[in-house]
Design an enzyme around this catalytic site. Structure first.
Site, PDB file in Angstrom:
ATOM      1  N   GLU A 121       0.805  -1.219   0.000  1.00  0.00           N
ATOM      2  CA  GLU A 121       0.000   0.000   0.000  1.00  0.00           C
ATOM      3  C   GLU A 121       0.839   1.270   0.000  1.00  0.00           C
ATOM      4  O   GLU A 121       0.567   2.244   0.711  1.00  0.00           O
ATOM      5  CB  GLU A 121      -0.992  -0.028   1.174  1.00  0.00           C
ATOM      6  CG  GLU A 121      -1.966  -1.195   1.046  1.00  0.00           C
ATOM      7  CD  GLU A 121      -2.973  -1.328   2.161  1.00  0.00           C
ATOM      8  OE1 GLU A 121      -3.900  -2.138   2.030  1.00  0.00           O
ATOM      9  OE2 GLU A 121      -2.817  -0.615   3.183  1.00  0.00           O
ATOM     10  N   GLU A 140      -4.887  -8.496  -1.594  1.00  0.00           N
ATOM     11  CA  GLU A 140      -5.436  -8.437  -0.236  1.00  0.00           C
ATOM     12  C   GLU A 140      -6.842  -7.863  -0.314  1.00  0.00           C
ATOM     13  O   GLU A 140      -7.066  -6.851  -0.980  1.00  0.00           O
ATOM     14  CB  GLU A 140      -4.560  -7.556   0.663  1.00  0.00           C
ATOM     15  CG  GLU A 140      -5.042  -7.449   2.101  1.00  0.00           C
ATOM     16  CD  GLU A 140      -4.186  -6.501   2.945  1.00  0.00           C
ATOM     17  OE1 GLU A 140      -2.942  -6.636   2.902  1.00  0.00           O
ATOM     18  OE2 GLU A 140      -4.762  -5.620   3.609  1.00  0.00           O
TER      19      GLU A 140
END
Length: 525
Positions: free
Chosen positions: A199, A317
């Site tokens: 991220e 994810e």
């Protein structure tokens, strides 16, 4: 020419109470696949969060971290082993603060500590080499397929002391990652794929890296892997960037890295909002809301195809609701509406892998964080893994939007397997299946028969919540509660054998996998 039948709705009195009954024809276009998944499409994550990770007045992670999870727990072992080859991704928010206790860091291996000036409120932490040994022993014995997320902030620095400026600059320092990978190879540990960063792409979450710099960094990782694995018979995949999709950032990243560098382009999906959002339960049951994320899957597919870099799309994810998932929701039967629908939807957009956050930990673990007992989504994932093959077929109907339907070539037997999700609380669907020529499918052309040798039988696996309560964390398979055996093993998942000439009866609030062995699909030959 396809035959489409207009749905017919009846009002019936059933054992479930007063219900609507709708007749639906499901058309499966079986001439050729519309997409293809990886053999190990189902994936679950292990995260780094320590017990002190708390949000919304709760601390739901317990001892479920990569660093403290009880790897000797028999339920955990049996749950992973039952898949035969469950893909497990080791990574998460703290990934870019983890150093590896090998090489020059062998004697400098700190523990995570809560701190006001660290990313996500924690200091740097470390993966000790003996813990890496223990993890690999567990992963090897259970047959897991391993993806490991590397720290992509090593060597970088913040561009500005301004707290709101999350940009990190500088080139990625490969040295600690190289020590870990070299050690892994020296021990013969099998890591199927290495992923760079978590991220950090686009706007980032707690930190971000420029797209061009990230592109150069994955080239460095590709060269590193090429050098270390040059004498290996099986080269690992390289995955990146492991974050939320932003078209311009991803396009520039792929143009910079160039063709043949990244094998899997990983992006994250949390399309249900925050875990404490009171509308979470409503969103999960709203088919229109669930369909919105299809735009992201389509955009990812288009971006990959238009940049010529190669590689395939992965959901690296996805936990549905972010910040540890929803208490009382994400671990219950109703979450299967979101989870299994996402599996079906993602596969139609040519995504190869879908990693569920998490295997264990938070409110969204498919195993209970303290007891390790499987939650309902565990069994949905296991049935998918065993029944749904890699070839994805088009499946459509003109019935209620609360009926979701997906079709794949079957995994281990001839024919086609359907995933059917009835999100309605008052409508029973009678589903007939037609091929792309419009012919109703009574399974009269069954070639090999079913598992009991009788032609025309259909295998059905119907999942329903205990006592009809969609908030239950106990799921019934064909009316029988799924509970661990006396030896703490995963129970057998046995189908009902049904006359293949009859419609599929899908009760309200039911999820079903249906194996049509006699369905003649040229895509599956």
């Amino acid at each position: 020419m396809e035959l489409r039948l207009i749905p017919v709705v009846f009002l019936i009195l059933s054992p479930l109470g007063l219900s609507l009954e709708e007749e639906v024809t499901l058309t499966v276009t079986s001439g050729k696949p519309i997409a293809e998944t990886d053999e190990n499409f189902i994936c679950a994550t292990l995260d780094w969060w320590p017990p002190e990770k708390c949000d919304f007045g709760q601390c739901p992670w317990g001892l479920s971290s990569i660093l403290n999870l009880d790897l000797k727990n028999p339920i955990l072992y049996n749950a992973v082993k039952a898949f035969g080859s469950l893909r497990i991704r080791l990574g998460g928010s703290l990934q870019d603060q983890v150093v590896y206790g090998v090489g020059s860091r062998a004697s400098d291996c700190p523990q995570f500590q809560k701190t006001g000036d660290g990313l996500f409120g924690f200091s740097e932490g470390c993966l000790p080499v003996d813990r890496w040994d223990e993890l690999n022993e567990f992963l090897n014995k259970t047959g897991a397929v391993v993806t490991f997320g590397l720290n992509a902030l090593t060597g970088r620095r913040k561009a500005s002391p301004e707290p709101r400026d999350t940009l990190w600059v500088g080139r990625w320092d490969t040295s600690n990652a190289e020590d870990l990978i070299a050690y892994t190879l020296s021990k013969g540990y099998q890591v199927e794929s290495w992923e760079l960063g978590n991220e950090l792409c686009g706007s980032g979450v707690a930190a971000r890296v420029d797209s061009e710099q990230y592109g150069h960094d994955v080239v460095d990782l590709r060269q590193l892997l090429g050098r270390l694995y040059q004498n290996s018979t099986a080269a690992p995949k390289l995955l990146a960037p492991g974050g939320f999709f932003e078209r311009e950032w991803f396009a520039q990243f792929l143009q910079t890295s160039g063709p043949g560098v990244v094998d899997g382009i990983t992006h994250h999906i949390y399309n249900l909002g925050a875990g404490n959002d009171p509308s979470l339960i409503d969103r999960i049951q709203n088919p229109s809301y669930l369909s919105r994320v299809s735009r992201t899957y389509r955009d990812v597919e288009v971006t990959l195809n238009s940049n010529g870099a190669g590689g395939s799309a992965w959901v690296g994810e996805s936990g549905g609701a972010f910040t540890s998932g929803g208490r009382g929701v994400s671990h219950t039967f109703v979450n299967g509406y979101w989870y299994l629908d996402q599996l079906g939807m993602t596969s139609t957009f040519d995504h190869k892998v879908f990693c569920r956050q998490s295997l264990i930990g938070g409110n969204y673990g498919i195993l209970n964080t303290t007891s390790f007992v499987p939650n309902p989504d565990y069994y949905g994932a296991l049935l998918w893994h065993r029944l749904m093959g890699t070839a994805v077929l088009s499946a459509s109907h003109d019935g209620s939007p609360f009926l979701r339907a997906y079709a794949h070539c079957s995994k281990a037997k001839p024919g086609v397997t359907l995933l059917l999700i009835n999100m309605s609380n008052d409508t029973l669907f009678d589903i007939s299946v037609a091929n792309d020529g419009g012919t109703s499918h009574p399974l009269a052309n069954a070639q090999d028969g079913s598992s009991n040798g009788q032609k025309g039988d259909r295998e059905e696996y119907h999942l329903r919540p205990r006592d009809g309560d969609i908030h239950s964390d106990v799921v019934l398979l064909n009316g029988t509660p799924l509970t661990l055996t006396s030896s703490l093993e995963i129970p057998d998942l046995e189908p009902n054998l049904v006359d293949g000439s009859s419609p599929i009866h899908l009760a309200p609030q039911t999820i079903a996998f249906v194996l049509l062995q006699g369905f003649s699909a040229t895509a599956c030959f």
